[in-house]
Design an enzyme around this catalytic site. Structure first.
Site, PDB file in Angstrom:
ATOM      1  CG  HIS A  46      -5.049  -6.529  -0.115  1.00 47.41           C
ATOM      2  ND1 HIS A  46      -6.249  -6.612   0.553  1.00 47.41           N
ATOM      3  CD2 HIS A  46      -5.105  -7.461  -1.109  1.00 47.41           C
ATOM      4  CE1 HIS A  46      -7.000  -7.542  -0.027  1.00 47.41           C
ATOM      5  NE2 HIS A  46      -6.333  -8.070  -1.033  1.00 47.41           N
ATOM      6  CD  GLU A  99      -8.599  -9.414  -3.017  1.00 39.65           C
ATOM      7  OE1 GLU A  99      -9.250  -8.990  -2.055  1.00 39.65           O
ATOM      8  OE2 GLU A  99      -7.469  -9.931  -2.882  1.00 39.65           O
ATOM      9  CG  ASN A 142      -3.492  -2.902   7.168  1.00 43.30           C
ATOM     10  OD1 ASN A 142      -3.394  -2.433   6.041  1.00 43.30           O
ATOM     11  ND2 ASN A 142      -4.554  -3.572   7.568  1.00 43.30           N
ATOM     12  CE  LYS A 157      -3.778  -2.366   2.533  1.00 41.28           C
ATOM     13  NZ  LYS A 157      -4.694  -2.281   3.702  1.00 41.28           N
ATOM     14  CE1 TYR A 173      -9.287  -3.164   1.098  1.00 41.35           C
ATOM     15  CE2 TYR A 173      -8.713  -1.045   0.166  1.00 41.35           C
ATOM     16  CZ  TYR A 173      -8.356  -2.194   0.834  1.00 41.35           C
ATOM     17  OH  TYR A 173      -7.050  -2.375   1.249  1.00 41.35           O
TER      18      TYR A 173
HETATM   19  P1  IDP Z   1      -7.690  -7.376   5.707  1.00 42.92           P
HETATM   20  O1  IDP Z   1      -6.938  -6.309   4.924  1.00 42.92           O
HETATM   21  O2  IDP Z   1      -6.894  -7.899   6.875  1.00 42.92           O
HETATM   22  O3  IDP Z   1      -8.224  -8.469   4.814  1.00 42.92           O
HETATM   23  P2  IDP Z   1     -10.373  -6.230   5.740  1.00 42.92           P
HETATM   24  O4  IDP Z   1     -11.404  -6.463   6.789  1.00 42.92           O
HETATM   25  O5  IDP Z   1     -10.569  -6.879   4.407  1.00 42.92           O
HETATM   26  O6  IDP Z   1      -8.954  -6.649   6.381  1.00 42.92           O
HETATM   27  O7  IDP Z   1     -10.243  -4.658   5.573  1.00 42.92           O
HETATM   28  C1  IDP Z   1      -9.573  -4.054   4.485  1.00 42.92           C
HETATM   29  C2  IDP Z   1      -8.745  -2.881   5.001  1.00 42.92           C
HETATM   30  O8  IDP Z   1      -9.610  -1.904   5.600  1.00 42.92           O
HETATM   31  C3  IDP Z   1      -7.760  -3.242   6.121  1.00 42.92           C
HETATM   32  O9  IDP Z   1      -6.544  -3.790   5.625  1.00 42.92           O
HETATM   33  C4  IDP Z   1      -7.564  -1.906   6.795  1.00 42.92           C
HETATM   34  O10 IDP Z   1      -6.670  -1.057   6.063  1.00 42.92           O
HETATM   35  C5  IDP Z   1      -8.973  -1.321   6.732  1.00 42.92           C
HETATM   36  N1  IDP Z   1      -9.775  -1.662   7.933  1.00 42.92           N
HETATM   37  C6  IDP Z   1     -10.391  -2.849   8.182  1.00 42.92           C
HETATM   38  N2  IDP Z   1     -11.065  -2.836   9.340  1.00 42.92           N
HETATM   39  C7  IDP Z   1     -10.872  -1.599   9.846  1.00 42.92           C
HETATM   40  C8  IDP Z   1     -11.339  -0.960  11.044  1.00 42.92           C
HETATM   41  O11 IDP Z   1     -12.073  -1.547  11.882  1.00 42.92           O
HETATM   42  N3  IDP Z   1     -10.951   0.324  11.253  1.00 42.92           N
HETATM   43  C9  IDP Z   1     -10.154   0.993  10.362  1.00 42.92           C
HETATM   44  N4  IDP Z   1      -9.692   0.445   9.215  1.00 42.92           N
HETATM   45  C10 IDP Z   1     -10.048  -0.844   8.959  1.00 42.92           C
HETATM   46 MG    MG Z   2      -9.664  -8.423   3.377  1.00 41.68          MG
END
Ligand code: IDP
Ligand code: MG
Length: 170
Positions: free
Chosen positions: A128, A139, A125, A13, A53
């Site tokens: 992805h 994806e 984070n 990212k 997303y």
């Molecule tokens: P993942 O990336 O671990 O698969 P997902 O639930 O698919 O997690 O969420 C996609 C992205 O959205 C996450 O990587 C993160 O950047 C953001 N995200 C997910 N949940 C939260 C949250 O509760 N608060 C803020 N950002 C979130």
């Molecule tokens: Mg995810």
């Protein structure tokens, strides 16, 4: 029993690129012994971000997430998209990536080591990683055209169009 061969989409990212973490992340991912079968540097359009997303579109952080993946928060409007392949690729990469919330991620995982939570509450984070074979297929097809992957991982079909416009090097 042998793990099934899988493909997974990894995206470094904008925060990962901005913080010069690409080398560290690729080194960490090489521990998996998986093979890179596709790689692209992408300027992420709003349309691509929303489609990627789409399952999160009702979340309160959705708008910030779209701006984040587009690099608008880091003044770095690019990501590095990669396809890795090998036995058990999806869970191997997810475990090296670490938990979604960087504060909960194992400290030696990529997200644990390099992620943060912004004051607005977005989980920045760093990478992805696809979380299931179905998600990986969706994806990979969203981010890559068939010719951009070095192996024929999914069925494709030839298309010929007379009025096809594209650029070539002058
Ligand atoms: P993942 O990336 O671990 O698969 P997902 O639930 O698919 O997690 O969420 C996609 C992205 O959205 C996450 O990587 C993160 O950047 C953001 N995200 C997910 N949940 C939260 C949250 O509760 N608060 C803020 N950002 C979130
Ligand atoms: Mg995810």
């Amino acid at each position: 029993m042998a793990e099934p061969v899988q493909q997974t989409l990894i995206i470094i990212k904008p925060d990962g690129l901005k913080k010069s973490l690409t080398g560290n992340i690729l080194t960490k991912l090489s521990e998996t012994r998986l093979v890179i079968i596709g790689a692209r540097v992408v300027k992420v359009s709003r349309e691509l971000a929303e489609e990627h997303y789409k399952q999160l579109k009702d979340k309160p952080f959705f708008e910030d997430l779209i701006l984040y993946i587009q690099g608008k928060r880091h003044n770095c409007e690019r990501v590095l998209a990669l396809v890795y392949q090998g036995p058990g690729a999806i869970s191997l990469v997810r475990s090296i990536a670490g938990a979604t919330n960087p504060e909960e991620a194992e400290p030696t995982s990529i997200r644990g080591a390099y992620g943060r939570i912004t004051t607005k509450g977005v989980y920045e984070n760093v990478i992805h990683a696809s979380s299931s074979p179905e998600e990986a297929e969706r994806e990979i097809k969203l981010w890559f055209r068939p010719e951009e992957i070095v192996l024929p991982i999914f069925p494709s079909k030839p298309i010929s169009r007379k009025d096809c416009h594209f650029l070539e090097w002058a």
